[in-house]
Design a protein around this motif. Structure first.
Motif, PDB file in Angstrom:
ATOM      1  N   ASP A 111       1.548   7.082 -10.161  1.00  0.00           N
ATOM      2  CA  ASP A 111       0.369   6.263 -10.832  1.00  0.00           C
ATOM      3  C   ASP A 111      -0.978   7.661 -10.548  1.00  0.00           C
ATOM      4  O   ASP A 111      -0.877   8.892  -9.675  1.00  0.00           O
ATOM      5  CB  ASP A 111       0.067   4.977  -9.815  1.00  0.00           C
ATOM      6  N   THR A 112      -1.589   7.830 -11.531  1.00  0.00           N
ATOM      7  CA  THR A 112      -2.141   8.358 -11.086  1.00  0.00           C
ATOM      8  C   THR A 112      -4.028   8.140  -9.986  1.00  0.00           C
ATOM      9  O   THR A 112      -3.392   6.724  -9.257  1.00  0.00           O
ATOM     10  CB  THR A 112      -3.561   8.314 -11.981  1.00  0.00           C
ATOM     11  N   LYS A 113      -4.557   8.955  -9.595  1.00  0.00           N
ATOM     12  CA  LYS A 113      -5.235   8.248  -8.190  1.00  0.00           C
ATOM     13  C   LYS A 113      -6.661   7.622  -8.639  1.00  0.00           C
ATOM     14  O   LYS A 113      -6.020   6.398  -7.812  1.00  0.00           O
ATOM     15  CB  LYS A 113      -6.299   9.747  -7.996  1.00  0.00           C
ATOM     16  N   GLU A 114      -6.941   7.668  -9.746  1.00  0.00           N
ATOM     17  CA  GLU A 114      -8.087   6.182 -10.143  1.00  0.00           C
ATOM     18  C   GLU A 114      -7.237   5.182  -9.582  1.00  0.00           C
ATOM     19  O   GLU A 114      -7.276   4.061  -9.031  1.00  0.00           O
ATOM     20  CB  GLU A 114      -8.466   6.551 -11.809  1.00  0.00           C
ATOM     21  N   ASN A 115      -6.077   5.113 -10.041  1.00  0.00           N
ATOM     22  CA  ASN A 115      -5.175   3.873 -10.522  1.00  0.00           C
ATOM     23  C   ASN A 115      -4.638   3.718  -8.773  1.00  0.00           C
ATOM     24  O   ASN A 115      -4.453   2.103  -8.545  1.00  0.00           O
ATOM     25  CB  ASN A 115      -3.582   3.765 -11.747  1.00  0.00           C
ATOM     26  N   LYS A 116      -4.494   4.238  -8.579  1.00  0.00           N
ATOM     27  CA  LYS A 116      -3.954   4.301  -7.109  1.00  0.00           C
ATOM     28  C   LYS A 116      -4.753   3.432  -6.448  1.00  0.00           C
ATOM     29  O   LYS A 116      -4.980   2.230  -5.964  1.00  0.00           O
ATOM     30  CB  LYS A 116      -3.403   5.082  -6.116  1.00  0.00           C
ATOM     31  N   ILE A 117      -6.738   4.266  -6.553  1.00  0.00           N
ATOM     32  CA  ILE A 117      -7.408   3.710  -6.169  1.00  0.00           C
ATOM     33  C   ILE A 117      -7.810   1.930  -6.051  1.00  0.00           C
ATOM     34  O   ILE A 117      -8.269   1.173  -5.345  1.00  0.00           O
ATOM     35  CB  ILE A 117      -8.584   3.890  -6.239  1.00  0.00           C
ATOM     36  N   LEU A 118      -7.943   1.981  -7.710  1.00  0.00           N
ATOM     37  CA  LEU A 118      -7.627   0.355  -8.137  1.00  0.00           C
ATOM     38  C   LEU A 118      -6.701  -0.678  -6.968  1.00  0.00           C
ATOM     39  O   LEU A 118      -7.024  -1.927  -6.582  1.00  0.00           O
ATOM     40  CB  LEU A 118      -7.846  -0.115 -10.040  1.00  0.00           C
ATOM     41  N   LYS A 119      -5.966  -0.385  -7.461  1.00  0.00           N
ATOM     42  CA  LYS A 119      -4.666  -1.200  -6.644  1.00  0.00           C
ATOM     43  C   LYS A 119      -5.497  -1.065  -5.494  1.00  0.00           C
ATOM     44  O   LYS A 119      -4.789  -2.318  -4.604  1.00  0.00           O
ATOM     45  CB  LYS A 119      -3.226  -0.663  -6.700  1.00  0.00           C
ATOM     46  N   LEU A 120      -5.353  -0.101  -4.128  1.00  0.00           N
ATOM     47  CA  LEU A 120      -5.765  -0.322  -2.634  1.00  0.00           C
ATOM     48  C   LEU A 120      -6.916  -1.219  -2.949  1.00  0.00           C
ATOM     49  O   LEU A 120      -6.751  -2.255  -1.693  1.00  0.00           O
ATOM     50  CB  LEU A 120      -6.635   1.321  -2.396  1.00  0.00           C
ATOM     51  N   LYS A 121      -7.814  -1.300  -3.994  1.00  0.00           N
ATOM     52  CA  LYS A 121      -9.235  -2.252  -3.719  1.00  0.00           C
ATOM     53  C   LYS A 121      -8.454  -3.490  -3.814  1.00  0.00           C
ATOM     54  O   LYS A 121      -9.594  -4.573  -3.367  1.00  0.00           O
ATOM     55  CB  LYS A 121     -10.187  -2.183  -5.349  1.00  0.00           C
ATOM     56  N   LYS A 122      -7.764  -3.769  -4.521  1.00  0.00           N
ATOM     57  CA  LYS A 122      -7.523  -4.894  -4.762  1.00  0.00           C
ATOM     58  C   LYS A 122      -6.423  -5.750  -3.408  1.00  0.00           C
ATOM     59  O   LYS A 122      -6.850  -7.069  -3.413  1.00  0.00           O
ATOM     60  CB  LYS A 122      -6.169  -5.086  -6.234  1.00  0.00           C
ATOM     61  N   ILE A 123      -5.600  -4.891  -2.804  1.00  0.00           N
ATOM     62  CA  ILE A 123      -4.953  -5.037  -2.043  1.00  0.00           C
ATOM     63  C   ILE A 123      -6.264  -5.441  -0.842  1.00  0.00           C
ATOM     64  O   ILE A 123      -6.410  -6.534  -0.034  1.00  0.00           O
ATOM     65  CB  ILE A 123      -4.274  -4.056  -1.255  1.00  0.00           C
TER      66      ILE A 123
ATOM     67  N   ALA B 221       1.288  -1.152  -0.284  1.00  0.00           N
ATOM     68  CA  ALA B 221      -0.112  -0.154  -0.126  1.00  0.00           C
ATOM     69  C   ALA B 221       1.248   1.181  -0.320  1.00  0.00           C
ATOM     70  O   ALA B 221       0.670   2.508  -0.398  1.00  0.00           O
ATOM     71  CB  ALA B 221      -0.897  -0.183   1.308  1.00  0.00           C
ATOM     72  N   SER B 222       1.199   1.039   1.197  1.00  0.00           N
ATOM     73  CA  SER B 222       2.807   2.320   0.611  1.00  0.00           C
ATOM     74  C   SER B 222       2.648   2.705  -0.722  1.00  0.00           C
ATOM     75  O   SER B 222       3.773   3.969  -1.427  1.00  0.00           O
ATOM     76  CB  SER B 222       3.692   2.445   2.042  1.00  0.00           C
ATOM     77  N   SER B 223       4.770   1.894  -0.963  1.00  0.00           N
ATOM     78  CA  SER B 223       4.255   1.761  -2.322  1.00  0.00           C
ATOM     79  C   SER B 223       3.628   2.451  -3.392  1.00  0.00           C
ATOM     80  O   SER B 223       3.725   2.902  -4.581  1.00  0.00           O
ATOM     81  CB  SER B 223       4.824   0.312  -3.173  1.00  0.00           C
ATOM     82  N   ILE B 224       2.355   1.867  -3.503  1.00  0.00           N
ATOM     83  CA  ILE B 224       1.565   2.456  -3.989  1.00  0.00           C
ATOM     84  C   ILE B 224       0.813   3.997  -3.655  1.00  0.00           C
ATOM     85  O   ILE B 224       0.869   4.970  -5.037  1.00  0.00           O
ATOM     86  CB  ILE B 224       0.339   1.930  -4.267  1.00  0.00           C
ATOM     87  N   LEU B 225       0.742   4.385  -2.917  1.00  0.00           N
ATOM     88  CA  LEU B 225       0.540   6.307  -2.432  1.00  0.00           C
ATOM     89  C   LEU B 225       1.452   6.451  -2.218  1.00  0.00           C
ATOM     90  O   LEU B 225       1.631   7.831  -3.562  1.00  0.00           O
ATOM     91  CB  LEU B 225      -0.032   5.218  -0.305  1.00  0.00           C
ATOM     92  N   ALA B 226       2.884   6.460  -2.685  1.00  0.00           N
ATOM     93  CA  ALA B 226       4.302   7.377  -3.451  1.00  0.00           C
ATOM     94  C   ALA B 226       4.437   6.949  -4.270  1.00  0.00           C
ATOM     95  O   ALA B 226       4.968   7.974  -5.101  1.00  0.00           O
ATOM     96  CB  ALA B 226       5.265   6.139  -2.220  1.00  0.00           C
ATOM     97  N   SER B 227       3.868   6.249  -5.668  1.00  0.00           N
ATOM     98  CA  SER B 227       3.813   6.591  -6.718  1.00  0.00           C
ATOM     99  C   SER B 227       3.291   7.361  -7.362  1.00  0.00           C
ATOM    100  O   SER B 227       3.086   7.955  -7.080  1.00  0.00           O
ATOM    101  CB  SER B 227       3.270   5.292  -7.341  1.00  0.00           C
TER     102      SER B 227
END
Length: 187
Positions: free
Chosen positions: A36-48, A28-34
């Protein structure tokens, strides 16, 4: 010999709850630090969350006593609405954090089914340190799942249960009122 081998293999394969939480929070930290667009971050966080949280278990818990009073069809509707609600709520709360650092401090095995993993959200010059306790469901030691997050002593699952109960009770014990609230939030 067979029992020894079975027990040895069982403990080697089991996922330690503290390592499980470290892995998830690291992702999650890696995703948030990336970048990436907010929408892509949301999709990846939902997957986690979908992979690591017992959403159905939390959903049934948050219904409290009302889960025994509704039909199987209503339970199915609720499970679908709650899943969508949980994933949206979870990802929207986290997406605006930038590079949160979570340190796992300890774990306490409560029973064969539950372990509490204690951690902190490391303080920055913009926010104080925050204590995070993860309630990890370990009935299947090879597939632990998060059942609750307690932030500075406040259980998110219990808070959600109280909110849902309030909605239902203030609407003449109507589960449909809760469904309407969830549908509105999920839009």
């Amino acid at each position: 010999i067979f029992l020894f081998t079975f027990n040895f293999n069982y403990s080697v394969c089991a996922v330690e709850p503290s390592k499980f939480i470290s892995k998830i929070t690291g992702k999650a930290s890696s995703i948030l630090a990336s970048i990436d667009t907010k929408e892509n971050k949301i999709l990846k966080l939902k997957k986690i969350a979908a992979d690591s949280v017992d959403i159905n278990g939390i959903g049934l818990y948050t219904l409290g006593k009302h889960r025994k009073l509704i039909s199987e069809s209503q339970k199915s509707t609720y499970n679908n609405l709650f899943r969508e609600y949980f994933l949206k709520s979870f990802s929207n709360r986290l997406v605006d954090y930038s590079d949160p650092k979570i340190e796992v401090k300890s774990e306490e095995k409560l029973s064969e089914k539950y372990t509490i993993v204690r951690s902190i959200l490391v303080a920055t010059d913009k926010r104080p340190e925050v204590k995070l306790d993860w309630r990890v469901y370990t009935k299947d030691p090879n597939n632990p799942l998060i059942r609750d997050l307690v932030i500075e002593g406040l259980s998110l699952a219990r808070t959600q249960k109280e909110e849902f109960n309030s909605i239902i009770i203030s609407n003449n014990n109507s589960i449909d009122a809760l469904f309407e609230n969830l549908i509105e939030f999920n839009k």
